[in-house]
Design a protein around this motif. Structure first.
Motif, PDB file in Angstrom:
ATOM      1  N   ILE A   1       0.858  -1.180   0.000  1.00 24.53           N
ATOM      2  CA  ILE A   1       0.000   0.000   0.000  1.00 24.53           C
ATOM      3  C   ILE A   1       0.893   1.229   0.000  1.00 24.53           C
ATOM      4  O   ILE A   1       2.072   1.169   0.379  1.00 24.53           O
ATOM      5  CB  ILE A   1      -0.930   0.020   1.224  1.00 24.53           C
ATOM      6  CG1 ILE A   1      -0.104   0.048   2.521  1.00 24.53           C
ATOM      7  CG2 ILE A   1      -1.872  -1.168   1.212  1.00 24.53           C
ATOM      8  CD1 ILE A   1      -0.934   0.269   3.765  1.00 24.53           C
ATOM      9  N   GLU A   2       0.359   2.345  -0.438  1.00 23.36           N
ATOM     10  CA  GLU A   2       1.141   3.580  -0.440  1.00 23.36           C
ATOM     11  C   GLU A   2       1.273   4.123   0.975  1.00 23.36           C
ATOM     12  O   GLU A   2       0.398   3.936   1.817  1.00 23.36           O
ATOM     13  CB  GLU A   2       0.483   4.637  -1.324  1.00 23.36           C
ATOM     14  CG  GLU A   2       0.613   4.386  -2.809  1.00 23.36           C
ATOM     15  CD  GLU A   2       0.110   5.554  -3.638  1.00 23.36           C
ATOM     16  OE1 GLU A   2      -0.619   6.397  -3.076  1.00 23.36           O
ATOM     17  OE2 GLU A   2       0.435   5.618  -4.831  1.00 23.36           O
ATOM     18  N   ASP A   3       2.373   4.791   1.222  1.00 22.34           N
ATOM     19  CA  ASP A   3       2.547   5.547   2.459  1.00 22.34           C
ATOM     20  C   ASP A   3       2.975   6.948   2.051  1.00 22.34           C
ATOM     21  O   ASP A   3       3.705   7.116   1.065  1.00 22.34           O
ATOM     22  CB  ASP A   3       3.595   4.889   3.355  1.00 22.34           C
ATOM     23  CG  ASP A   3       3.463   5.342   4.803  1.00 22.34           C
ATOM     24  OD1 ASP A   3       2.460   6.019   5.125  1.00 22.34           O
ATOM     25  OD2 ASP A   3       4.352   5.023   5.615  1.00 22.34           O
ATOM     26  N   SER A   4       2.538   7.966   2.764  1.00 21.32           N
ATOM     27  CA  SER A   4       2.749   9.326   2.288  1.00 21.32           C
ATOM     28  C   SER A   4       3.100  10.288   3.414  1.00 21.32           C
ATOM     29  O   SER A   4       2.905   9.996   4.601  1.00 21.32           O
ATOM     30  CB  SER A   4       1.499   9.844   1.558  1.00 21.32           C
ATOM     31  OG  SER A   4       0.396   9.868   2.442  1.00 21.32           O
ATOM     32  N   THR A   5       3.637  11.421   3.017  1.00 18.22           N
ATOM     33  CA  THR A   5       3.901  12.540   3.917  1.00 18.22           C
ATOM     34  C   THR A   5       3.360  13.811   3.266  1.00 18.22           C
ATOM     35  O   THR A   5       3.071  13.840   2.072  1.00 18.22           O
ATOM     36  CB  THR A   5       5.410  12.711   4.178  1.00 18.22           C
ATOM     37  OG1 THR A   5       6.075  12.921   2.915  1.00 18.22           O
ATOM     38  CG2 THR A   5       5.994  11.490   4.866  1.00 18.22           C
ATOM     39  N   THR A   6       3.256  14.867   4.064  1.00 20.75           N
ATOM     40  CA  THR A   6       2.759  16.147   3.555  1.00 20.75           C
ATOM     41  C   THR A   6       3.656  17.275   4.036  1.00 20.75           C
ATOM     42  O   THR A   6       3.974  17.358   5.226  1.00 20.75           O
ATOM     43  CB  THR A   6       1.314  16.407   4.019  1.00 20.75           C
ATOM     44  OG1 THR A   6       0.474  15.340   3.565  1.00 20.75           O
ATOM     45  CG2 THR A   6       0.799  17.725   3.467  1.00 20.75           C
ATOM     46  N   THR A   7       4.051  18.125   3.111  1.00 15.86           N
ATOM     47  CA  THR A   7       4.847  19.309   3.439  1.00 15.86           C
ATOM     48  C   THR A   7       4.035  20.551   3.102  1.00 15.86           C
ATOM     49  O   THR A   7       3.599  20.719   1.966  1.00 15.86           O
ATOM     50  CB  THR A   7       6.178  19.312   2.657  1.00 15.86           C
ATOM     51  OG1 THR A   7       6.954  18.177   3.044  1.00 15.86           O
ATOM     52  CG2 THR A   7       6.963  20.586   2.943  1.00 15.86           C
TER      53      THR A   7
END
Length: 502
Positions: free
Chosen positions: A320-326
């Motif tokens: 599955i995808e894993d993400s971050t946010t800036t």
């Protein structure tokens, strides 16, 4: 005997007997039972607890052609039966319905109740070897899955199996307050899922993956890791790839995707695992937030995914995808007079370098640089500054609109998350032209459909202010006052002299 051999080859936790020449192992557990046999588990899963039960004793005849098993009477046992020669075979009830491999719950329960636990150990992820085992018929199980049976005798005293019940590779979970999987590494080393920076600054990313060498009975050949950066980031630059503590220097200063070989084809000897099961992959890389970054709103989200291929032709699988946010933010300085009317011709100094955009009054921060910047209001009296990280910034007015007083003090603007995609701000002025929290007839509005921004309304008042203390103006007034006093004194003195003469 043929049935016995089939039974002994059945390993419900999907273990398989392999060649007898395994020489390297990193973890050994001595049973203390005083035997000469051993069971070696290759591909033991890290953190999984393995337990070995001895079910029957084994004795091989002098010619090494037959094996007899000893145990108290099992005539009433529904799962095993013994013939006149002492050979033990499994009954149909020993297996799940329709299976000749999966032991039934009843058989497993009987084994655990009537067998003897000889030894157990928690794997560190390397090859696990149990030694000092008396000859016998053993059941091997783990906390990952109930296991199967294997024979240890004088003709095959060193049994070797491959645990093929590893969990699927997965993103590492977070621990000690640090995010796992895909994360952003802050300057203090803390790993988080969200951060905020100024445009032009570098963001440090990290990917962490808990691997395995097998998924069920399928051996993993390679891992492919990808990270899809949004347009608001420049291309990623990989700084390091580590397998546990081992660096893979060939990936330094490269970019995604990253393909890591996980097993080597040794021809007739089959595929050999290159790393311990459960070994952690860690990839560090950086990317610069650019002027195409999303301002506020949902931020600049980027996602990573890894996949793997098998040594067979069977299709691989993806995680599955894993993400971050800036995030990055914007501020607006709106210049008005006491009536709330926009003023132009005003200039400010800000505590960071900026780059002017084509649109009048719009600027982008030059993050990662030091110094100050000069900004000038556009035709609508507004200064728009995009790409700021969260914080307060002190602004100084360097030029006032013609006919208005220049501010005598600097002021603060705040960059903060509004959680919106547009700006609709209203500010009220009181009867003296001062900003107030109360609704009045004098309302200043600012609208921007492109992004959200924190708006600061700054009022310039018309007229001339007396100079402040300590300046050149004070000196001029002081000298002028002294001169006037002297002249007045002279005039008064002359007047008195005239009176005396008269």
């Amino acid at each position: 005997m043929r049935q016995l051999r089939r039974l002994l080859s059945v390993l419900v936790m999907a273990v398989t007997i392999v060649g007898m020449s395994m020489t390297a192992f990193a973890q050994e557990s001595v049973s203390g039972a005083g035997g000469n046999g051993s069971i070696t588990i290759e591909n033991a899963s890290k953190g999984i607890h393995y337990t070995i039960y001895k079910i029957f004793d084994a004795k091989v005849n002098a010619e090494g052609t037959s094996v007899a098993y000893t145990k108290k009477d099992i005539s009433e046992n529904p799962y095993f039966k013994k013939d006149s020669a002492g050979n033990i075979t499994a009954t149909e009830d020993a297996y799940e319905a329709g299976s000749k491999e999966q032991l039934s719950e009843g058989a497993i329960a009987w084994i655990k109740e009537n067998g003897k636990e000889v030894c157990s150990e928690t794997s560190d992820g390397s090859i696990l070897k149990f030694t000092g085992l008396p000859y016998g018929y053993y059941y091997v199980t783990s906390t990952l899955k109930d296991g199967g049976m294997i024979m240890v005798t004088s003709v095959a005293k060193d049994a070797q199996i491959v645990d093929k019940n590893s969990k699927e590779p997965q993103w590492t979970p977070g621990d000690d307050g640090n995010a796992g999987g895909k994360s952003i590494v802050l300057d203090d080393g803390k790993q988080v899922k969200e951060n905020n920076v100024s445009i032009g600054e570098t963001v440090h990313f990290r990917l962490q993956i808990n691997t395995s060498n097998y998924v069920a009975d399928k051996q993993i050949k390679e891992f492919i890791i990808e990270d899809t950066l949004p347009t608001g980031f420049d291309a990623a630059k990989i700084t390091s790839v580590m397998i546990e503590e081992e660096p893979l220097e060939q990936f330094e200063n490269t970019t995604f995707p990253v393909t890591i070989p996980w097993a080597a084809d040794e021809g007739e000897n089959g595929w050999k695992n290159l790393y311990d099961t459960g070994a952690k992959i860690t990839i560090d890389y950086t990317a610069v937030l650019n002027d195409k970054a999303v301002i506020d709103g949902e931020g600049n989200k980027n996602s990573a995914r890894f996949s793997w291929n098998y040594t067979t032709e069977e299709p691989g699988k993806s995680s599955i995808e894993d993400s971050t946010t800036t995030d990055t933010y914007a501020v607006v300085i709106q210049k008005v007079n006491e009536k709330g009317e926009a003023l132009t011709g005003v200039e400010f100094e800000v505590p960071f370098p900026v780059q002017a955009e084509e649109e009048s009054g719009v600027y982008t921060v030059k993050g990662g640089q030091t110094g100050t910047g000069k900004v000038k209001a556009g035709s609508d009296g507004a200064v728009v500054i995009k790409g700021l990280k969260m914080g307060d910034y002190r602004v100084t007015e360097t030029k006032a609109p013609e006919g208005y007083n220049k501010l005598t003090e600097s002021f603060l603007v705040s960059a903060e998350k509004i959680r919106a995609t547009r700006t609709d701000a209203s500010t009220y002025l009181d009867e003296n032209g001062n900003v107030t929290e109360s609704e009045t007839e004098t309302k200043v509005t600012y609208t921007n459909a492109d992004f959200a921004a924190k708006v600061k309304v700054v009022v310039n008042k018309s007229g001339k202010l007396l100079p402040g203390t300590g300046g050149t103006g004070e000196m001029i007034f002081t000298v002028s006052g002294v001169l006037i006093a002297i002249v007045a004194g002279v005039v008064l003195l002359n007047a008195k002299r005239r009176k005396r003469i008269v």
